[in-house]
Design a protein around this motif. Structure first.
Motif, PDB file in Angstrom:
ATOM      1  N   PRO A 385      47.449  81.944  75.023  1.00 20.47           N
ATOM      2  CA  PRO A 385      46.669  80.932  73.801  1.00 20.47           C
ATOM      3  C   PRO A 385      45.691  80.191  74.686  1.00 20.47           C
ATOM      4  N   ASP A 386      44.739  79.634  74.226  1.00 25.00           N
ATOM      5  CA  ASP A 386      43.456  78.978  74.635  1.00 25.00           C
ATOM      6  C   ASP A 386      44.022  77.683  74.979  1.00 25.00           C
ATOM      7  N   THR A 668      50.245  79.230  70.212  1.00 19.51           N
ATOM      8  CA  THR A 668      48.989  79.014  69.080  1.00 19.51           C
ATOM      9  C   THR A 668      47.723  78.582  69.626  1.00 19.51           C
ATOM     10  N   ASP A 669      46.720  78.612  68.982  1.00 17.80           N
ATOM     11  CA  ASP A 669      45.601  78.074  69.599  1.00 17.80           C
ATOM     12  C   ASP A 669      45.034  76.996  68.916  1.00 17.80           C
TER      13      ASP A 669
END
Length: 959
Positions: A385-386, A668-669
């Motif tokens: 995730p980013d 989650t992003d």
């Protein structure tokens, strides 16, 4: 670079692995590397058979180790010392009452030792705090020992007894007695804590190779309290005495055997540090691999610290890691499925920790996260995730790095006593992280730190095999195999450097020359004049990793000027981090984050009051004062609130989510920080768009904005955990702050409308309602928002102290526990607020003159009187010749005086907090005290900044 002869390192590593491999052989039970435990030795000394003490050598050992103060000080942890002393006292009493003669024990001496031990316990129990118990089973073992002594008519009354009983009740709710009689259970490790609760004749099935879960103390308790003698258990204890650490001298270890722990921790540590299998001895490495893999397969992909012991996630994970380093391709799926909790975490022995050193956890994270980053860098791991990749991972690694660098002692080691094993943890932590490109600006400092640690280890090579008590059992223990393996790994060179791509380097934006600019600027300030300049560079890098996350927060509560530029953000981040890092305060990240976010909101509040509200006429300001009072009236009817509050602003100040950046949801992003923006809707219009055409806040808008800010502030998740009194004080502080702002505007309005006022000269406030000293300690101080921030911090600290863990959650108590502490806290807060006002006025003389704001130097006290017939008008005529720099110097003199008083109040407050905590000197108590050191340090640092630079956005000039 400090290097040891590679042949010497390889030879020591090979001998260690050979010793461990021998302990894995047929009918072998490990290498016996666990250090001497006085606690377990005391229990073994009480085992008798047919009226004869079986192990008199153990009793002689506890006599030999009693301290002059009557207790058994086995280390720096009071919990350990108290528990051990209780066990030894029981042993002394048992030997005394049986009248079984000892050839080398004087009966009168025995009675004297009993009296001394009782006195030690009576004294130390009075100030003992149970808030941070680490030891396994401590909650029920301690009270069990107390009960045993009470059966001998020895009683102890102490303040923590009630809290300990509550902890025991919580722990024992998990104990199913009937299940214990029918299946293996980890409670078998602590049978001495179940005396009087279980039938010892029904638990023989809990044995493994004669022991109760490898615990000599528990096995001794079984032999003492079971009515049928167990030859296998007796043989186990005899084996422990002869084959364990004492080799027959009576010393007993805390746990035996632990072959899986010894082998997996040592072998994986050495292989991970760069030792190759041929250097360690292929035959022995193969033997260990086969031993571990066979056990692993027998127990369905899980393993404990020894054969047939209950498996746990720690040993299972380390076994998988070790086998994969050996190229055996073991998958972790079975372990993951078994130990994964409903909230996505992993459990080992529930509620317990395995290592006392925080550096150990840092080392493991540094190794794992650096490896994770490298796999992503080389394209072998996608889908991270980013949020995790660009925010959480860089921040976590940077904080690990900085904490490690800044906690190194002058000797080059880590830990309270620069222990060998903890020092090795520190070196390995730095070696894992050193090559990451984000840290190029201080890479030389990292290398110097590694070298200093290695130099310390090289000077004490003979002590590497001495077990360091960093591991948590019923009492703290250590393994010489573990200590030696970590020391060898720390001395291995070269570092596990990786070659990094440009993409990895670009994950962190160091913003050109901003780091050296921050260092150059802050290194000149008084707060850091005697601090190592180089430490500001890692701090600046950490600040720049925090900064984008703080910038992403949108606080749309207050209408803001379109042209306003939030250049102050970096100051909020850097000031908190620099005081924390440079002064070694060790404040947890979530509290730092909360204070940064609050600083942003507080700045916006000040800006709102200094701009939109400042444009209100003096006559109308009284209405705003009434609004503030009405918002705090508990009897204000809902109907009247609805009628007078104006357009509804539905938002939650606390819904910034107030999660520290490293604690955001993984996988989650979407960051809760960026997606849960604080939105304030007024009749469908975002608050930042209110009054765009007219910057004067109407009473309706003012009520809506301030009411929303108040409700949101009090709805902050951690504020809700604070005591009612602390929350009430926060609410009062906000009211005082708002009223102080308004009164300052009233004073400024009177000042700027007097006939003698000029925007080009330093005018004198002709008719102040109160003298300068009174004004500085009331209106001037309250309008600085310092007391509001102090009250906010008080709630955070009190809430953190009230909720140490889910298992120990209790009702919040006031942060300050006495009238004296509350008084000192108020005094400290007031002095800091005055300091903030005085320093702010030093830095904003020119701006205030242009804008018509009342500044401290506008009071007549700062202007020389030319005659005894002085009048305000006479002074006004002379203002053009006033030496402005002299007045600033006088302000600084006053600020210095207030600083001395603040320092005195802080030290008295800290002293009182420590006295009331007694022996609670753990991390949480340390952080509670240091949180207020952080606040005081930050307040004075802002003072330094105010003097050097005005960081406020300039409001439009009043006309």
């Amino acid at each position: 670079m400090h290097e040891m002869d590679p042949q010497v390192l390889n030879s020591r590593a090979q001998k260690l692995i050979e010793k461990l491999a021998h302990g894995c052989g047929p009918n072998q039970l490990g290498s016996g590397s666990v250090r001497f435990s006085v606690y377990d030795t005391a229990w073994v000394s009480m085992v008798s058979k047919n009226g004869i003490w079986l192990f008199p050598e153990c009793f002689r050992r506890i006599l030999h180790t009693q301290s002059a103060d009557g207790g058994w000080a086995t280390g720096s942890y009071l919990d350990d010392n108290l528990l051990t002393t209780l066990a030894c006292l029981i042993a002394l009493v048992n030997h005394d009452k049986t009248q079984v003669p000892h050839a080398d024990v004087d009966p009168e001496d025995l009675k004297s030792r009993i009296s001394q031990a009782k006195l030690y316990l009576e004294v130390n129990l009075q100030t003992w705090n149970v808030n941070e118990i680490l030891n396994i089973g401590f909650e029920f073992i301690f009270l069990s020992l107390i009960s045993i002594l009470e059966s001998e008519q020895i009683y102890f009354s102490f303040p923590a007894k009630k809290a300990l009983k509550e902890l025991r009740a919580s722990k024992m709710r998990k104990f199913d007695e009937e299940m214990f009689y029918n299946s293996q259970n980890t409670f078998s490790f602590s049978l001495e804590g179940l005396v009087g609760r279980i039938d010892f004749d029904r638990i023989s099935h809990q044995k493994r190779f004669g022991s109760m879960m490898g615990s000599p103390a528990s096995t001794a308790a079984y032999l003492i309290y079971a009515s049928t003698w167990d030859e296998e258990a007796e043989l186990y204890i005899r084996t422990v005495i002869t084959e364990g650490v004492g080799k027959g001298n009576g010393e007993v270890p805390n746990v035996h055997p632990i072959p899986v722990f010894e082998c997996c921790w040592a072998l994986s540590t050495l292989l991970g540090a760069g030792f190759e299998i041929p250097q360690l001895g292929e035959t022995n490495v193969e033997a260990i691999g086969n031993y571990v893999q066979e056990l692993f397969q027998k127990q369905d992909g899980r393993i404990g610290f020894a054969p047939s012991m209950p498996p746990d996630a720690d040993d299972s994970g380390k076994a998988i890691y070790t086998l994969n380093l050996l190229g055996r391709g073991i998958k972790p799926r079975q372990m993951i499925d078994y130990y994964k909790t409903s909230d996505g975490h992993f459990r080992t022995y529930i509620g317990e920790r395995d290592n006392t050193s925080r550096q150990y956890g840092r080392m493991l994270l540094a190794e794992a996260l650096t490896r994770l980053l490298y796999l992503w860098d080389t394209g072998r791991l996608n889908g991270i995730p980013d949020l995790l990749l660009r925010e959480r991972l860089p921040l976590t690694l940077t904080q690990i790095l900085n904490q490690t660098l800044f906690e190194q002692t002058e000797s080059g080691g880590w830990g309270s006593e620069s222990s060998f094993e903890t020092t090795a943890y520190g070196i390995l932590t730095l070696k894992y992280i050193a090559s990451i490109p984000w840290y190029r600006l201080f890479h030389e400092n990292i290398i110097s730190s590694i070298q200093a640690g290695q130099h310390l280890l090289s000077q004490s090579e003979s002590g590497w095999a001495e077990a360091t008590p960093t591991w948590i059992g019923k009492v703290m223990y250590g393994s010489s195999a573990s200590t030696e393996a970590y020391c060898l790994a720390a001395m291995k060179w070269p570092n596990p450097f990786y070659e990094w791509s440009h993409e990895t380097a670009s994950l962190v934006d160091l913003r050109g020359e901003l780091v050296p600019q921050l260092v150059d600027y802050f290194s000149t300030l008084e707060s850091f004049h005697n601090k190592p300049r180089w430490k500001l560079t890692p701090t600046a890098v950490e600040a720049l990793i925090f900064l984008p996350q703080l910038e992403s927060i949108k606080v749309d509560i207050f209408p803001r000027q379109v042209e306003a530029k939030d250049k102050y953000m970096i100051y909020f981040v850097f000031t908190f981090l620099s005081i924390n890092n440079m002064y070694g305060l060790d404040i947890q990240a979530d509290l730092l984050w909360d204070m940064m976010v609050f600083s942003v909101c507080g700045y916006h509040l000040d800006e709102y009051m200094d701009s939109a509200v400042a444009r209100v006429s003096e006559a109308d300001l009284a209405q705003y004062q009434r609004i503030v009072h009405e918002l705090w009236e508990p009897e204000l009817s809902e109907e009247r609130q609805q009628r007078e509050r104006g357009p509804e602003i539905s938002a939650n100040f606390g819904n910034l989510n107030y999660s520290s950046p490293e604690n955001a949801t993984a996988g989650t992003d979407e960051s809760p920080i960026t997606t849960n923006r604080v939105k304030a809707h007024a009749a469908g219009v975002v608050a930042s768009e209110l009054n765009e055409k007219d910057t004067v806040a109407s009473p309706t808008d003012f009520r809506a904005v301030v009411g929303h800010f108040m409700r949101g502030l009090l709805a902050h998740p951690r504020i809700l955990d604070a005591s009612a009194a602390d929350r009430s004080h926060l609410q009062d502080a906000l009211r005082t702050c708002l009223l102080g702002h308004i009164q300052h505007q009233v004073d400024s309005s009177r000042f700027s409308t007097q006939t003698s006022w000029s925007s080009s000269t330093t005018s004198v406030f002709a008719r102040p309602s109160i003298p300068f000293h009174t004004w500085a300690h009331s209106t001037g101080a309250s309008g600085s928002s310092c007391d509001l921030a102090f009250s906010f911090l008080t709630c955070l600290v009190g809430a953190a102290a009230a909720t140490p863990s889910k298992e120990q959650r209790r009702s919040a108590e006031d942060c300050f526990g006495s009238v004296w502490q509350k008084y000192l806290a108020e005094d400290l807060s007031l002095h800091l607020a005055v300091i903030t006002r005085l320093y702010n006025d030093v830095g904003s003389v020119a701006r205030d003159r242009v804008e018509g704001n009342l500044n401290s130097i506008n009071f007549a006290e700062f202007h020389q009187r030319t005659s005894t017939n002085h009048t305000p008008s006479a002074v006004d005529k002379d203002t053009e010749s006033v030496n402005e720099e002299k007045m600033k110097g006088e302000l600084l003199q006053l600020a210095g005086f207030e600083r001395q008083r603040a320092d005195a109040a802080l030290e008295r407050l800290v002293s009182s907090m420590r006295d009331s905590a007694g022996h609670d000197t753990g991390l949480r108590q340390k952080r509670k005290v240091n949180a207020f050191r952080l606040f005081a340090g930050t307040a004075t640092l802002y003072g330094d900044v105010y003097v050097a630079r005005d960081v406020s956005n300039r409001a439009a000039t009043k006309r």
